[in-house]
Enzyme design. Structure first.
Site, PDB file in Angstrom:
ATOM      1  N   LYS A  67     -11.803  -5.272  -1.732  1.00 36.13           N
ATOM      2  CA  LYS A  67     -12.873  -4.268  -1.715  1.00 36.13           C
ATOM      3  C   LYS A  67     -12.462  -3.008  -2.441  1.00 36.13           C
ATOM      4  CE  LYS A  67     -14.270  -5.285   3.007  1.00 36.13           C
ATOM      5  NZ  LYS A  67     -13.760  -4.853   4.296  1.00 36.13           N
TER       6      LYS A  67
ATOM      7  N   LYS B 277       0.818  -1.218   0.000  1.00 31.95           N
ATOM      8  CA  LYS B 277       0.000   0.000   0.000  1.00 31.95           C
ATOM      9  C   LYS B 277       0.851   1.266   0.000  1.00 31.95           C
ATOM     10  CE  LYS B 277      -4.284  -1.818   1.788  1.00 31.95           C
ATOM     11  NZ  LYS B 277      -5.337  -1.763   2.780  1.00 31.95           N
TER      12      LYS B 277
ATOM     13  N   LYS C 285      -5.340 -10.440  -5.447  1.00 27.32           N
ATOM     14  CA  LYS C 285      -6.347 -10.850  -4.460  1.00 27.32           C
ATOM     15  C   LYS C 285      -7.653 -10.092  -4.693  1.00 27.32           C
ATOM     16  CE  LYS C 285      -6.259  -9.030  -0.536  1.00 27.32           C
ATOM     17  NZ  LYS C 285      -6.163  -8.425   0.780  1.00 27.32           N
TER      18      LYS C 285
END
Ligand code: AMP
Ligand code: TRP
Length: 351
Positions: free
Chosen positions: A203, A119, A200
């Site tokens: 969301k 991230k 993956k």
């Protein structure tokens, strides 16, 4: 260790951002709803963790997303009477313990976390909150003296860090924290994106990429369309270990939801086309998610009930959190202030 005559304590958390998806269900939620009578289950909607996206200013009112998440948890089968469901920011002990643990966490441990590295690749995301995210997660778990933490594969490293921190604290201050262990399913702990099986299912990608996720409250026609469009290849291979990533992902979804053994699944699909595989995966996903969607649509219409349920959850579990934090404050030399102390200090001109 689980004390004799006590139910094992299970704790887990989920962020209230974006669309909860099939990976959340197979990796985490499906484990939360089993054995609710045999375990003492505590489940937390981690709105403070969700604030790590605050800098992007894309955040929509988080209370609304908290309610939607709560409705989905109950729709998936969590029973608020047998398990406890609450919101992280409603119990201030989480942020307090996180600070104390921050002061014991070497920065190098945090910089090694793969989720942080992924991230933080976007410079704007690399905030102090993102770096210390796993410490807040450790505080969540350790406050409740949880024995087991059911999560998807991506959270294993964070639970290991939690155990490491608990051991460090116990070595320095005496036996205080229970050492938690991750519970990771053998099938479905890592579901990949249907549009790109190299990443993956997540969301945050759901907003921009239409056929990436299956949302837990998606209508059946959307679920079928997304699965029929899933990336595969031009062959016929349906054995788990030889299939291409996209086909393996579909087989894994089938395995996680049907709970049938791999050899049986492989012989069932042997020689059949990917169209047939996709059709059967879609049928199964729709059958599992249909009742969840129906319950969700009823529950989400009742914000009063949801708020009350979350308040009740926080009331049930806050004594556990407060007692752990009190113990930690004593051990680290900051006693919990007596009621009224602040007022006295202010009137004496100390504050
Ligand atoms: P999050 O969506 O990051 O709040 O994750 C909530 C829970 O779902 C955690 O236990 C994750 O490990 C799990 N989870 C998230 N994405 C996946 C996925 N693609 N496959 C399996 N489990 C997942
Ligand atoms: N970091 C977890 C995730 O993104 C959410 C989480 C926060 C959590 N606190 C937790 C999971 C405590 C398990 C236990 O999925």
């Amino acid at each position: 260790m689980v004390q004799q005559n006590q139910k094992p304590r299970i704790f887990s958390g989920i962020q209230p951002t974006g669309r909860l998806h099939l990976g959340n269900y197979t990796g985490a939620l499906s484990q939360w709803v089993v054995n609710q009578d045999q375990n003492d289950g505590i489940y937390c909607i981690v709105d403070l963790h969700a604030l790590t996206a605050l800098h992007s200013r894309t955040i929509v009112p988080i209370v609304e997303q908290v309610r939607q998440t709560a409705a989905l948890l109950v729709a998936c089968g969590l029973d608020p009477e047998r398990s406890s469901i609450f919101v992280q920011s409603h119990i201030s002990a989480h942020a307090e313990l996180a600070w104390i643990l921050n002061c014991l966490t070497p920065v190098g441990w945090l910089e090694r976390m793969t989720q942080y590295k992924a991230k933080a690749a976007q410079p704007a995301s690399a905030t102090a909150g993102l770096l210390t995210y796993p410490v807040l997660q450790a505080a969540d778990i350790l406050l409740y003296r949880a024995n087991f933490v059911p999560v998807g594969e991506d959270q294993k490293q964070h639970i290991e860090l939690t155990a490491e921190l608990a051991r460090r604290f116990n070595r320095l201050f005496g036996e205080t924290f229970v050492i938690p262990r991750p519970l990771i399913r053998t099938a479905g702990a890592r579901i990949m994106g249907l549009d790109d099986p190299s990443i993956k299912m997540s969301k945050s990608l759901a907003e921009d990429r239409k056929s990436h996720v299956i949302g837990l409250s998606d209508p059946p026609d959307l679920i079928r369309r997304t699965i029929m469009e899933a990336v595969t290849d031009s062959g016929f291979e349906t054995r788990f270990e030889r299939a291409s990533p996209g086909v393996k992902n579909l087989l894994t979804i089938f395995e996680a939801l049907s709970q049938r053994p791999r050899p049986e699944i492989e012989s069932h699909f042997a020689g059949k086309s990917y169209q047939v595989l996709k059709g059967e995966v879609a049928d199964l996903v729709i059958a599992v998610l249909r009742p969840i969607r129906e319950r969700y649509l009823n529950l989400v219409d009742d914000p009063g009930w949801l708020d009350q349920m979350l308040r009740h959850g926080a009331q049930k579990v806050s004594p556990i959190a407060i007692s752990t934090l009190d113990q930690v404050k004593k051990l680290t030399g900051i006693e919990r202030p007596q009621p009224g102390l602040q007022t006295i200090a202010r009137s004496e001109g100390v504050c």
